[in-house]
Scaffold this motif. Structure first.
Motif, PDB file in Angstrom:
ATOM      1  N   UNK A 141       1.113  -1.283   0.103  1.00  0.00           N
ATOM      2  CA  UNK A 141       0.009   0.021  -0.064  1.00  0.00           C
ATOM      3  C   UNK A 141       0.986   1.297  -0.026  1.00  0.00           C
ATOM      4  N   UNK A 142       1.915   1.484   0.960  1.00  0.00           N
ATOM      5  CA  UNK A 142       2.862   2.464   0.679  1.00  0.00           C
ATOM      6  C   UNK A 142       3.429   2.515  -0.712  1.00  0.00           C
ATOM      7  N   UNK A 143       3.812   1.527  -1.246  1.00  0.00           N
ATOM      8  CA  UNK A 143       4.313   1.599  -2.682  1.00  0.00           C
ATOM      9  C   UNK A 143       3.312   2.256  -3.627  1.00  0.00           C
ATOM     10  N   UNK A 144       2.085   1.510  -3.626  1.00  0.00           N
ATOM     11  CA  UNK A 144       1.127   1.701  -4.573  1.00  0.00           C
ATOM     12  C   UNK A 144      -0.417   2.078  -3.927  1.00  0.00           C
ATOM     13  N   UNK A 145      -0.567   3.279  -3.490  1.00  0.00           N
ATOM     14  CA  UNK A 145      -1.462   3.751  -2.459  1.00  0.00           C
ATOM     15  C   UNK A 145      -2.968   3.187  -3.003  1.00  0.00           C
ATOM     16  N   UNK A 146      -3.134   3.281  -4.241  1.00  0.00           N
ATOM     17  CA  UNK A 146      -4.453   2.816  -5.114  1.00  0.00           C
ATOM     18  C   UNK A 146      -4.369   1.250  -5.671  1.00  0.00           C
ATOM     19  N   UNK A 147      -3.589   0.503  -5.077  1.00  0.00           N
ATOM     20  CA  UNK A 147      -3.474  -0.796  -5.352  1.00  0.00           C
ATOM     21  C   UNK A 147      -4.470  -1.583  -4.774  1.00  0.00           C
ATOM     22  N   UNK A 148      -5.523  -1.936  -5.658  1.00  0.00           N
ATOM     23  CA  UNK A 148      -6.690  -2.833  -4.903  1.00  0.00           C
ATOM     24  C   UNK A 148      -6.436  -3.947  -4.291  1.00  0.00           C
ATOM     25  N   UNK A 149      -5.254  -4.654  -4.819  1.00  0.00           N
ATOM     26  CA  UNK A 149      -4.751  -6.043  -4.201  1.00  0.00           C
ATOM     27  C   UNK A 149      -4.335  -5.604  -3.048  1.00  0.00           C
ATOM     28  N   UNK A 150      -3.540  -4.567  -2.652  1.00  0.00           N
ATOM     29  CA  UNK A 150      -3.116  -4.106  -1.139  1.00  0.00           C
ATOM     30  C   UNK A 150      -4.302  -4.179  -0.249  1.00  0.00           C
ATOM     31  N   UNK A 151      -5.395  -3.549  -0.803  1.00  0.00           N
ATOM     32  CA  UNK A 151      -6.662  -3.513   0.040  1.00  0.00           C
ATOM     33  C   UNK A 151      -7.171  -4.737   0.199  1.00  0.00           C
ATOM     34  N   UNK A 201     -12.365  -4.245   1.483  1.00  0.00           N
ATOM     35  CA  UNK A 201     -13.007  -4.827   0.429  1.00  0.00           C
ATOM     36  C   UNK A 201     -13.705  -3.631  -0.683  1.00  0.00           C
ATOM     37  N   UNK A 202     -14.411  -3.038   0.005  1.00  0.00           N
ATOM     38  CA  UNK A 202     -15.177  -1.739  -0.497  1.00  0.00           C
ATOM     39  C   UNK A 202     -14.081  -0.877  -1.178  1.00  0.00           C
ATOM     40  N   UNK A 203     -12.868  -0.682  -0.714  1.00  0.00           N
ATOM     41  CA  UNK A 203     -11.951   0.019  -1.394  1.00  0.00           C
ATOM     42  C   UNK A 203     -11.125  -0.753  -2.288  1.00  0.00           C
ATOM     43  N   UNK A 204     -11.047  -1.848  -2.084  1.00  0.00           N
ATOM     44  CA  UNK A 204     -10.471  -2.898  -3.245  1.00  0.00           C
ATOM     45  C   UNK A 204     -11.220  -2.764  -4.426  1.00  0.00           C
ATOM     46  N   UNK A 205     -12.817  -3.009  -4.140  1.00  0.00           N
ATOM     47  CA  UNK A 205     -13.849  -2.952  -5.134  1.00  0.00           C
ATOM     48  C   UNK A 205     -13.704  -1.847  -6.121  1.00  0.00           C
ATOM     49  N   UNK A 206     -13.477  -0.615  -5.495  1.00  0.00           N
ATOM     50  CA  UNK A 206     -13.378   0.763  -6.329  1.00  0.00           C
ATOM     51  C   UNK A 206     -12.294   0.573  -7.097  1.00  0.00           C
ATOM     52  N   UNK A 207     -11.027   0.166  -6.722  1.00  0.00           N
ATOM     53  CA  UNK A 207      -9.901  -0.160  -7.556  1.00  0.00           C
ATOM     54  C   UNK A 207     -10.086  -0.949  -8.513  1.00  0.00           C
ATOM     55  N   UNK A 215     -14.620 -10.243  -5.127  1.00  0.00           N
ATOM     56  CA  UNK A 215     -15.897 -10.690  -4.925  1.00  0.00           C
ATOM     57  C   UNK A 215     -15.981 -11.894  -4.077  1.00  0.00           C
ATOM     58  N   UNK A 216     -15.084 -13.006  -4.278  1.00  0.00           N
ATOM     59  CA  UNK A 216     -15.023 -14.086  -3.658  1.00  0.00           C
ATOM     60  C   UNK A 216     -14.602 -13.743  -1.848  1.00  0.00           C
ATOM     61  N   UNK A 217     -13.821 -12.686  -1.606  1.00  0.00           N
ATOM     62  CA  UNK A 217     -13.720 -12.475  -0.287  1.00  0.00           C
ATOM     63  C   UNK A 217     -14.941 -11.982   0.385  1.00  0.00           C
ATOM     64  N   UNK A 264     -24.109 -13.696   0.257  1.00  0.00           N
ATOM     65  CA  UNK A 264     -22.908 -14.732  -0.273  1.00  0.00           C
ATOM     66  C   UNK A 264     -22.799 -15.329  -1.613  1.00  0.00           C
ATOM     67  N   UNK A 265     -24.153 -15.885  -1.911  1.00  0.00           N
ATOM     68  CA  UNK A 265     -24.270 -16.533  -3.203  1.00  0.00           C
ATOM     69  C   UNK A 265     -24.030 -15.567  -4.405  1.00  0.00           C
ATOM     70  N   UNK A 266     -24.600 -14.503  -4.557  1.00  0.00           N
ATOM     71  CA  UNK A 266     -24.335 -13.816  -5.694  1.00  0.00           C
ATOM     72  C   UNK A 266     -22.921 -13.164  -5.733  1.00  0.00           C
ATOM     73  N   UNK A 267     -22.268 -12.951  -4.591  1.00  0.00           N
ATOM     74  CA  UNK A 267     -20.798 -12.665  -4.699  1.00  0.00           C
ATOM     75  C   UNK A 267     -20.091 -13.804  -5.077  1.00  0.00           C
TER      76      UNK A 267
END
Length: 188
Positions: A72-82, A103-109, A117-119, A133-136
Motif C-alpha cells: 500500500x505504501x508503494x502503490x496507495x491505489x493498489x486494490x490488491x493491497x486493500x 474490500x469496498x476500497x479494493x472493489x472501487x480500485x 467478490x470471492x472474499x 454470499x451466493x451472488x458474490x
C-alpha cells in the motif's frame, strides 16, 4: 511462479506450496523492493498460512500486515493491497467490518477482480448472510470461471443452503476444470 503456487485451493499442499512461494517472493523483492504485487502476495500467503493453522503465531500475522502495508505504501491505489488488508482483518481478527471497509476500497480500485467478490462472499457466509454470499460467489465465478477457490466456495455454499443440484453442477465443473484438485474429487 509464486502466484501459481498460491492458487492452492484443493491443489497440492498449502503448507508446502507456501514454503516454496515465500522464497520466490523474497528473491523477487531482493531484485526489486518496489514490486508492490510481490508484497501483496507475500501478505496473502502469510495470512493463509495463519488462517489454515500451519502457523498461528502472532509473528506470522504481523508479517502479513507488514507486507500489505508495504504494498500500500508503494502503490496507495493498489486494490490488491486493500484485498490483502481485508484478509488480514478477516483471518487475523475476524473483524468483518474492517475487512468489508478494505474490500469496498479494493472493489472501487478493481471492480472486476474475482478475488474481491470471492472474499466478500466468504465474509458474508461467515456472518450467516447467505443471500448475499451466493451472488458474490456467482459474480466471482463469472469473472474467473477457472478459479478453483471460487468454484469450491460457490459449490460449498450451494450445498450448505440446500441448493444441491447447483452444488453438484459446480462440483462437477470443478472436477472437469481441475481434475487434480483433491477437494473436488472428494466431493464427488
Amino acid at each position: 511462479r509464486a502466484r501459481d503456487l498460491f492458487r492452492w485451493s484443493g491443489i497440492g499442499d498449502p503448507h508446502e506450496n507456501g514454503a516454496k512461494a515465500l522464497p520466490l517472493l523474497e528473491q523477487a523483492l531482493a531484485r526489486d523492493p518496489q514490486f508492490a504485487l510481490a508484497h501483496y502476495l507475500t501478505s496473502r500467503i502469510h495470512g493463509e498460512l495463519y488462517w489454515f493453522g500451519y502457523d498461528r503465531s502472532r509473528a506470522r500475522l504481523t508479517q502479513a500486515k507488514l507486507a500489505a502495508d508495504n504494498a500500500l505504501r508503494l502503490q496507495p491505489d493498489l486494490g490488491d493491497a486493500r484485498l490483502a488488508l481485508a484478509y488480514y482483518y478477516y483471518y487475523g481478527y475476524r473483524d468483518y467490518e474492517l475487512a468489508r471497509t478494505e474490500l469496498a476500497i479494493a472493489h472501487l480500485a478493481t471492480p472486476n477482480d474475482a478475488e474481491v467478490w470471492d472474499a466478500a462472499g466468504a465474509i458474508d457466509r461467515r456472518q450467516g448472510r447467505w443471500d448475499d454470499a451466493v451472488p458474490n460467489f456467482e459474480k466471482a465465478r463469472e469473472l474467473d470461471p477457472r478459479n478453483s477457490a471460487v468454484l469450491w466456495n460457490l459449490a460449498e455454499t450451494y450445498a450448505c443452503i440446500g441448493r444441491f443440484e447447483e452444488a453438484e453442477r459446480a462440483f462437477a465443473d470443478g472436477v472437469t476444470i481441475h481434475p487434480e484438485a483433491h477437494l473436488f474429487a472428494l466431493a464427488q
